[in-house]
Design a protein around this motif. Structure first.
Motif, PDB file in Angstrom:
ATOM      1  N   ASN A  51     -32.563  -4.600   2.220  1.00  0.00           N
ATOM      2  CA  ASN A  51     -33.841  -4.344   1.761  1.00  0.00           C
ATOM      3  C   ASN A  51     -35.249  -5.027   2.713  1.00  0.00           C
ATOM      4  O   ASN A  51     -36.342  -4.664   2.617  1.00  0.00           O
ATOM      5  N   ARG A  52     -34.703  -5.868   3.199  1.00  0.00           N
ATOM      6  CA  ARG A  52     -36.000  -7.170   3.789  1.00  0.00           C
ATOM      7  C   ARG A  52     -36.641  -5.840   5.013  1.00  0.00           C
ATOM      8  O   ARG A  52     -37.744  -5.570   4.922  1.00  0.00           O
ATOM      9  N   GLU A  55     -38.452  -2.688   3.752  1.00  0.00           N
ATOM     10  CA  GLU A  55     -39.772  -3.397   3.065  1.00  0.00           C
ATOM     11  C   GLU A  55     -40.686  -3.323   3.981  1.00  0.00           C
ATOM     12  O   GLU A  55     -41.904  -2.784   4.365  1.00  0.00           O
ATOM     13  N   SER A  59     -44.114  -1.140   4.696  1.00  0.00           N
ATOM     14  CA  SER A  59     -44.853  -1.350   5.346  1.00  0.00           C
ATOM     15  C   SER A  59     -45.533  -1.322   6.202  1.00  0.00           C
ATOM     16  O   SER A  59     -47.183  -0.881   6.504  1.00  0.00           O
ATOM     17  N   PHE A  70     -42.538   3.094  -1.755  1.00  0.00           N
ATOM     18  CA  PHE A  70     -42.981   1.595  -1.298  1.00  0.00           C
ATOM     19  C   PHE A  70     -43.705   0.571  -2.210  1.00  0.00           C
ATOM     20  O   PHE A  70     -45.029   1.655  -1.742  1.00  0.00           O
ATOM     21  N   ARG A  72     -43.522  -2.640  -3.556  1.00  0.00           N
ATOM     22  CA  ARG A  72     -43.501  -3.777  -2.847  1.00  0.00           C
ATOM     23  C   ARG A  72     -42.318  -4.865  -2.819  1.00  0.00           C
ATOM     24  O   ARG A  72     -41.679  -4.641  -3.718  1.00  0.00           O
ATOM     25  N   ARG A  73     -41.864  -6.087  -1.866  1.00  0.00           N
ATOM     26  CA  ARG A  73     -40.729  -5.804  -1.953  1.00  0.00           C
ATOM     27  C   ARG A  73     -40.284  -7.345  -3.694  1.00  0.00           C
ATOM     28  O   ARG A  73     -41.513  -8.453  -3.395  1.00  0.00           O
ATOM     29  N   GLU A  78     -34.431  -6.580  -4.287  1.00  0.00           N
ATOM     30  CA  GLU A  78     -35.079  -5.552  -4.482  1.00  0.00           C
ATOM     31  C   GLU A  78     -35.884  -5.002  -4.579  1.00  0.00           C
ATOM     32  O   GLU A  78     -37.176  -6.728  -4.118  1.00  0.00           O
ATOM     33  N   GLN A  79     -36.738  -4.584  -4.539  1.00  0.00           N
ATOM     34  CA  GLN A  79     -38.400  -3.654  -4.459  1.00  0.00           C
ATOM     35  C   GLN A  79     -38.836  -2.886  -5.528  1.00  0.00           C
ATOM     36  O   GLN A  79     -38.084  -2.377  -5.560  1.00  0.00           O
ATOM     37  N   GLU A 196     -34.462   4.593   1.305  1.00  0.00           N
ATOM     38  CA  GLU A 196     -34.999   3.629   2.738  1.00  0.00           C
ATOM     39  C   GLU A 196     -34.935   3.560   4.202  1.00  0.00           C
ATOM     40  O   GLU A 196     -34.950   4.930   4.818  1.00  0.00           O
TER      41      GLU A 196
END
Length: 254
Positions: A51-52, A55, A59, A70, A72-73, A78-79, A196
């Motif tokens: 997830n990190r 993100e 971004s 995308f 935001r997280r 979760e995002q 992702e």
């Protein structure tokens, strides 16, 4: 607490109905699955890392003007994403021979390819995601010729940008898989990057040692998957040395 409506569940993620029309919540699971050979395992903390990392990558792509789903997280797992109509194709970009390409064509793994290669695979778990050509894609109506052109242009832009980004932190972007979707905004439709970007969906090698820092560590029973994913996150500057990959106790998911 109201239970959220589950829209879709895949091998590594769950999609829930979002808080606003046209949005979804993407939840990253710890489940780890590979097709060849087929095996599944729950690896604690993997979903948090993916997830990190995803993100951060999305971004950066958004800032470069590369369209993605995308937004935001939301929390550790979760995002918030835009709802898109997923095109049933996996788009694989290869810079260095590895995995199925090396095996299929008898090329020594680690050979730098003369140019980047884009391959298409039909998203179908029951068929083990078979490789397909542009002829298959247009014949079966999975995507129109112009959409294929847009997908390939998007893949090339992503590859050009991320190859440089990873090289800057001592990582080779060997190959990666992306998915694309149709984003409808009023009467307009455009192709955007979806799903992702993480070590689950890319081969990442240390530039100096060629040490594998991706899901091949699970695929090939090498061990050390979480440590490799943590190292990718640390090099990207998105995770402190002592930061845990999972909460210490129960977390309420809103």
């Amino acid at each position: 607490m109201n239970r959220r409506r589950r829209v879709y569940e895949g091998k590594a993620k769950i999609l829930y109905e979002g808080p606003e029309p046209g949005t979804l919540v993407q939840h990253f699971k710890d489940d780890t699955t590979v097709l060849h050979p087929k095996k599944t395992e729950v690896i604690d903390g993997k979903g948090v890392l993916n997830n990190r990392i995803s993100e951060y990558i999305f971004s950066q792509l958004n800032r470069m003007g590369i369209p993605t789903h995308f937004i935001r997280r939301l929390n550790m797992r979760e995002q918030l994403i835009k709802e898109v109509e997923i095109i049933p194709l996996q788009v694989v970009v290869r810079n260095i021979a590895a995995g199925s390409l090396a095996k299929r064509l008898g090329i020594e793994e680690g050979t730098v390819l003369p140019r980047s290669i884009i391959e298409f695979y039909y998203k179908n778990d029951e068929l083990d995601d078979p490789m397909v050509s542009e002829e298959h894609i247009t014949a079966f109506g999975w995507a129109a010729p112009q959409e294929i052109d847009d997908i390939m242009a998007l893949a090339i832009r992503v590859n050009d940008f991320l190859s440089g980004l990873f090289l800057g932190v001592g990582i080779q972007l060997v190959d990666f898989k992306i998915e694309c979707g149709r984003l409808y905004e009023g009467d307009l439709m455009r192709i955007v990057l979806a799903d992702e970007f993480s070590p689950d969906s890319a081969r990442l090698w240390d530039s100096q040692t060629a040490e594998k820092m991706d899901k091949d560590r699970f695929r090939r029973d090498m061990g050390g998957l979480i440590e490799a994913y943590q190292e990718v996150a640390r090099r990207l500057g998105i995770m402190n040395e002592n930061e845990p990959t999972r909460p210490a106790g129960p977390v309420l998911v809103k």
